[in-house]
Design an enzyme around this catalytic site. Sequence first.
Site, PDB file in Angstrom:
ATOM      1  N   HIS A   1      72.405  49.502 -64.253  1.00  0.00           N
ATOM      2  CA  HIS A   1      71.513  50.359 -63.281  1.00  0.00           C
ATOM      3  C   HIS A   1      70.872  49.136 -62.572  1.00  0.00           C
ATOM      4  CE1 HIS A   1      67.855  52.358 -61.521  1.00  0.00           C
ATOM      5  NE2 HIS A   1      68.700  53.463 -61.202  1.00  0.00           N
TER       6      HIS A   1
ATOM      7  N   CYS B   1      28.667  50.051-103.021  1.00  0.00           N
ATOM      8  CA  CYS B   1      29.057  51.665-103.557  1.00  0.00           C
ATOM      9  C   CYS B   1      28.230  52.697-103.143  1.00  0.00           C
ATOM     10  CB  CYS B   1      29.904  51.737-104.667  1.00  0.00           C
ATOM     11  SG  CYS B   1      31.027  50.375-104.694  1.00  0.00           S
TER      12      CYS B   1
ATOM     13  N   ASP C   1      72.997  60.143 -66.539  1.00  0.00           N
ATOM     14  CA  ASP C   1      73.267  59.680 -65.078  1.00  0.00           C
ATOM     15  C   ASP C   1      74.082  60.124 -64.275  1.00  0.00           C
ATOM     16  OD1 ASP C   1      71.140  57.879 -63.257  1.00  0.00           O
ATOM     17  OD2 ASP C   1      71.129  56.864 -65.296  1.00  0.00           O
TER      18      ASP C   1
ATOM     19  N   HIS D   1      28.457  59.060-111.025  1.00  0.00           N
ATOM     20  CA  HIS D   1      29.008  58.065-110.021  1.00  0.00           C
ATOM     21  C   HIS D   1      30.435  58.180-110.457  1.00  0.00           C
ATOM     22  CE1 HIS D   1      29.587  54.507-107.858  1.00  0.00           C
ATOM     23  NE2 HIS D   1      29.944  53.856-108.530  1.00  0.00           N
TER      24      HIS D   1
ATOM     25  N   HIS E   1      37.116  57.436-104.352  1.00  0.00           N
ATOM     26  CA  HIS E   1      35.695  56.732-104.103  1.00  0.00           C
ATOM     27  C   HIS E   1      35.419  56.145-102.728  1.00  0.00           C
ATOM     28  CE1 HIS E   1      32.466  53.984-104.791  1.00  0.00           C
ATOM     29  NE2 HIS E   1      32.948  53.206-105.492  1.00  0.00           N
TER      30      HIS E   1
END
Length: 1794
Positions: free
Chosen positions: A1350, A562, A1539, A697, A740
């Site tokens: 089709h 970290c 169509d 921190h 963090h």
Amino acid sequence: MATPRGQTVWFGNEFPNDDLKDLFRRLHQHSKDRRFRLLSVFLDESTAILKEEVANLPQQLQELVPHFDTACTLPEVDFRQGPLGAAMESALLTILELGMLIGNYEAEDIEWDLDPSQTILAGLSIGIIAGAAVALSSSLADVAKVGAESVRVSFRLGVYVADISTKLEAPQSDGTLQSWAHVVTGMSHEAVQEELSQFNAVTQNPEITKVFVSAADKTSVSVTGPPSRIKAAFQHSPSLRYSKSLPLPVYDGLCHAPHLYSQDDIEIVINSAKSVIPTSRPVRLPLISSQTGKPFEAKTAGELFLEIGTELLTGTIYLDNVTAGILEHVKLKEPTGNYQIISFRMSQVLNGIQAAIETDFPALGRARRDLVSWVHGDYGARRPSSYAASKLAIVGMACRLPGGANDPELFWELLEQGRDTLTTVPPDRFDLNTHYDPTGKTENATQTPFGNFIDRPGYFDAGFFNMSPREAEQTDPMHRLALVTAYEAMEMAGLVPGRTPSTRPNRIGTFYGQASDDWRELNASQNISTYAVPGGERAFANGRINYFFKFSGPSYNIDTACSSGLAAVQAACSALWAGEADTVIAGGLNIITDPDNYAGLGNGHFLSKTGQCKVWDKDADGYCRADGIGSVVIKRLEDAEADNDNILAVVLGARTNHSAEAVSITHPHAGAQKANYRQVLHQAGVNPLDVSYVELHGTGTQAGDAVESESVSDVFAPSMPRRRPDQRLYLGAVKSNIGHGEAAAGIASLLKALLVYQKNMIPKHIGIKTEINPIIPKDLDRRHVGLAMSNTPWPRPAGKKRLAVVNSFGAHGGNTTVLLEDAPERVKVSTQDDRTTHPVVISAKSKKSLQANIEKLLSWLDQNPDADLADLSYTLCARRMHHSMRFGAAASDIAALQKTLRSWLDSPKASTELRAIPNDAPSVVLTFTGQGAYYSGMGRELFAEFSYFRTQVLQLDQIAQRLGFPSVVPVIDGSIDDGPASPILTQLSVVVLEIALARFWSHLGIRISAVVGHSLGEYAAFAVAGVISAADALYLVGRRAQLTEERCTQGSHSMLSVRASEDDIEELIAGSPDTAEIAYEVCCRNTPQDTVIGGTKESIDRIRQALEANSIKCTQLDVPFAFHTAQMDPILDSLETLATPIAFKAPSIPVLSPLLGSVVFDRKSIHAQYLRRATREAVDFVAAIEAAQDFGLVDAKTIWIDVGPHPICAGLVRGIDSSASVISSCRRNEDNLATMSKSLVTLHLAGLTPCWAEYFRPREREYSLLKLPTYSWNETDYWIPYIGTWTLDKALLKYGEKKAPLSLAMSRPSALRTSLVHQITAETVEATTATLHVLSDMQHPDFLEALHGHRMNNCGVATSSIWSDMAFTVGEYLYRRLVPQVKDVHMNLSDFEVLHAQVALEKKGSVQPLVLKAHLDLSTSSMSLTWFNASAETGECAAESFATGVVRFEDPAAWTREWDRLSHLVLGRIEALEQRAAEGKASKLSKPLAYALFKNVVDYADRYRGMDQVVLHEHEAVAEVTLVAERHGTWHTPPHWIDSVSHLAGLVMNGSDASNTRDYFYVTPGCSSFRLLNPLKAGGKYRSYVRMFPLLEEANMYAGDVYILQGEQIVGMVGQIRFRRVPRLLMDRFFSPAAASHAEKQLQETAPSATSVKKSTPPAAEAPASVPALLSNPVAIPFPAASKSEVSTPPLTPPSQQESPGESAVITPATSDRGDPVDAGVVGQCLQVMARETGLEVDALTPDASFVQLGIDSLMSLVLSEKFRAELGIEIKSSLFLECPTIGEMTAWLEEYC
């Protein structure tokens, strides 16, 4: 006061009353300044001596001494405690006194003034040892050297005394210090001694433990002995018991004890260790004994230390004797003079001595000199004595942080507003619905859905960083953003590599923290490719930065969990302090994609299940993960100040340690954290109470918050000494806002701290959601420390600096701390800026970015109307890296600049005509003008502004004067009036100016390719080219001018410039009887139509009249003589004689010779006779230029710089070549700096980047580096989504379970599900944007039925109406998500494109997935769509899309207005067709006949057969349509309805007798738009009308608009539906189940991609069946511009690659941007392969494109070489890409050899 005639230097035995820690901190700080070199040497030597002495101690004693880098940090601990207390106290007192003395001399810059005849040294106890160092010195340097020996003796004495004394009486068990000496006042020495003797006798006290007198004077007596014995003595004796007595701070043993120590003891202390100085070193100054009051008798160092040791261990101190000794010294001096006492503050003893002097010598003047007060002084900016002593400056920063914080300003807005960026995991990372299990029962699933994520993590400007799309996609996004933020931080820092010594590329390093490999392990691993290693391995994150920017300094990728980001910053700082680099770029990287890490951290109980990091909250339950990318630029402070940088904050110290003593590896440890803080404070020499802000921190874990709150409060706000109320310590924790960031957490904290410095405010802490955690120390408020719970002002105190600390801790136990302070206060130098015009340049690597950069700058100028143009010019020119696409202008004010910028943006040509600068800089030719341009002040502004130019002029002027000629400076600086001047002054000043100008151009970084001089200008040209020296040139020019004045008559001859050719002049003069006999000479052939002639004044006047009578322009030249005519004959012999001795050399730069009409490279062509001829013969400037062209020295790109007072030669060059690029150095009646600004801009735009740093150097301190907008990236999304659930599936393997094939039926319920849209796999909805990914199975019954409705060649083929319904479905869904209140959504499906049609698989029970990705942006009212095939096994997307489109959300009223204007035309055509049918001139088709004709290509299912009857004439038709009543599924708009109303166009092309349907069939590659005014209705009746026509710009392509009508109203339209003619023999190839997969594979390998972004694809054998976009459905997708392919001939596959006629592949030739097919031979095939493998379009492979620019590196070169061999049978080496660096050179090689 007069100079002292005598002085005493007093070395006391006690520390000054000042704060001792503060004194040593200040000593330490000053020692880092090179003004205190000797102080630094002394402290270093003393530290080394102490380390050596400690190392020689027994182990148990060594362990008592804390680690110290400098002795100055030892007072930070309680050094008086323990068995080494005496040793430490003695050594530190010696160090302090000698350090203060040395520092005083250096601070005040005082000469060594301790004259032996005037000076005496005195002191008490340990002080005498310090005095010994001065006594043995004859200079301050000696004190620094000898002082270390005094420290050694002091320490050894203390060790020995303590050792002996503890054998006499053990220390207290509780560590309480007890005094070994008491001072008694009011009793005489004799009386005290009598009481002590009686006590020792009565108690039978042994001799070695007796109580005795160690010091005495008239008023006091010191009683010494073991503490318990002293106490007993005082109790035994009533006289002592009731006397006035005080314990002295003597805690470590007995000295001055003759009964205890012998000479052997003294030898052990003094001589048992090797002295650091020769023992024979002579004593230089008298040092008084504290026992006798007389100087020690020793003559050498060895003797002196033995005498001192003897006195300290066995002698009694008699202060009266000391006083008497000093008074004796005073008495010997002038009784009425001045006497000075030098000391370390005052003490009681010293006050007594001074009082005695005043009493005995009342008339004596007195002076005091304190050796301590200097240490509190401010001596200006530190001048570091070494790299390690430097403070560091952070000068640039950039970031990509959650919540849209994509730059520091946005980050600050987030903090200032107290925003929380918490969100759930976005779908583009992984699917929470499958990977989130709060119960923890699902293996490998996350137990928390929360995180903090950056925007657009996949977006990247690959072209800018010379990466191909394929490489960019495989490269970890955090690596990409490391590049981006590094560049942006460098931009803020104004860092231009190589601009200054500290920015040399070989002295720049990179340090980045990274703690995970999500992209490599998850996303990119789904299709491991060529760039898997360089794209994913951590070292390449910063290695890529070094490589791209060509930094060859250190490159480190650091993983400390970290704390990686801040640890990388600390490592970068260490590199600066070690001298390994001069500039560093450091940061932290974290992009979250892998659910495995979520699972691991969750199972390890690191993560909160409830949301954000709740720092210091009682409900803190873990941290919340976050993305983050941050970069900072750091230099040494002195370098930053020298470079004129903006300093964000200063780094005083940075350290990392490890929590080795923690209860577990992941548990924090307060002791380790505190030790690290103290190390940083010691390193910087800072008082912890001076720190006023700590960025914690602060993860929001119970253990972490408890430990950090303890460590911070104990060190920075201890109970004692307590902070004052005005010293409040503020705390903050950025993780409460943005989570963090793991490896990026530390850099995010640092960026916040930097912003706190910039904004003078501490943003409020938002981490406490309920109440403060009870584990936090309860007395923080009493200690004046706490979180800033509201936005708190943090002003900088006047004249002081604020201190801040940033913490970052690693889960593995690492602790990193950085100490910051304010930047030095900068006062901008304010002087009159003589530059009235300033250059402004902007650049980019793409047209789009350049335009955006200009727009950003304009916006910034609008927001900052008071911006200083000079600062802007400096920032953009000198403090920016420059790229290939460029804009430039010279502006006199901000308003003019804004106007120019807007004009450029508004110009339609600006973008279309913009071209990148050439890879090879154009050549530059300097043209040196003759004397005709002379005027006073012709270099005035350059002379005043540029010291380099001024120096050149002055040096040349000095040469000229030494040659006996007048000074030319008044002409150049304009200090003489402009008017007639002597030829000597005129000609010399021109030549001096030109030589200086040429050198100035070189100084500005312009590399000269050739020179050419016109007449007098040749002398300057020869000097610049190195043919002759500058002195020779001035000598020849001056002497030639003298000869001309002496031997030629001024005004007798003249010169005439004629705008005509030499032949025309001759013809006109010879053709006229009045002028035929007039004599003249051609002097100069300047251009083909510009000639200068000369002769007698009378002749020239007559010729001029004749020429002007014929309308020929003539100009009389203002010169006193007719050069290059017979008037020069009298000087020729003498000139040649003068030039003969001169050394003529080969030119270092080619010389274009107007005399020879050629280019001179050799040393033999130019000589004395050449100068003779050049003076007499004509100047043929035209011939010189043409010769340069013939030699290839100049071309169309050459820049011609006129070097002279006025651009005369520039005009001549333009007269020869009207397209030539010419610029000026000076121009009459124009400020030199304005001329220079314009010329520099022209050079810059041509690709000759000037050395802008030199141009701005004279006034750099007056300019400020502006914080301008960052570069505008031309970004593309290179995101590889994680597909499927395989991180979960792998957990099943241990149970022997296998993942079932992809089945949508197994999937969870979806919020959107229709017959075609089956499953939402990802969805993100924000304020104005939304993203949706859906997964569909073409084998789903509804979908499959639509496909088989089709059929082509007996295969079910997807019609574009299917994609239209999906588009409308997704479009309306997303639009309503963003605009829920909308009533109707009207959509225009536009820009529909397709590469591959979709053919239904014949295998029953199979899965045939596809993925549709949609992104809607309300700001543009549009939604982009991309369709992909997907793997049946994993659901992973194919490498390239098979269709794309855009849905635009529009106003239907606008459609109605448009169609109403057209309806009468459409209805008129329908009426005409019906009339033709009635007349038998058009065909009238019934439904069965129409669909029978259609069956020629496509067989429609009944539901698709909506046309009831058709009238057809050639390529025009109208149809009556009735929609079937059934919807047959769940649709937005049923495909069979779409169509029915639109596939009339397909019938026209495939059923009309105007089409060749025997040899060809016609398929649509798409349309431009599809709009329906209202939803189609079941059973509704409509009419369709279309007229198709051939496209002239594209062979074999037809297009037309299909209008859909209800009654007389147009209610829909298919715009620009296109049909391509395809050979019928290809029908089986494209539309058969067996060939579908093969055709797909072949086309994927050869056809260009519809997009430059290629996604990972599963193996080709597993790809779903798809074919090229050759469909008959009326609403399909047009090919992209790069794929307008015409498949009208059999494949052009080489015979060697054809397996059989039935298996030959169709190779679709790509086209250029002009529509011309790319060469289908070897070259074309190679380009196709290169385009496919790099992910680029073929159009991008232009002849001038370099492989570096295209991102084709050595790795890709190997791949391409192998592909050429395997696919094309061409054997080439990968090195060919280096030998032929551009596409053009490569193709030329292929054409030649392949």
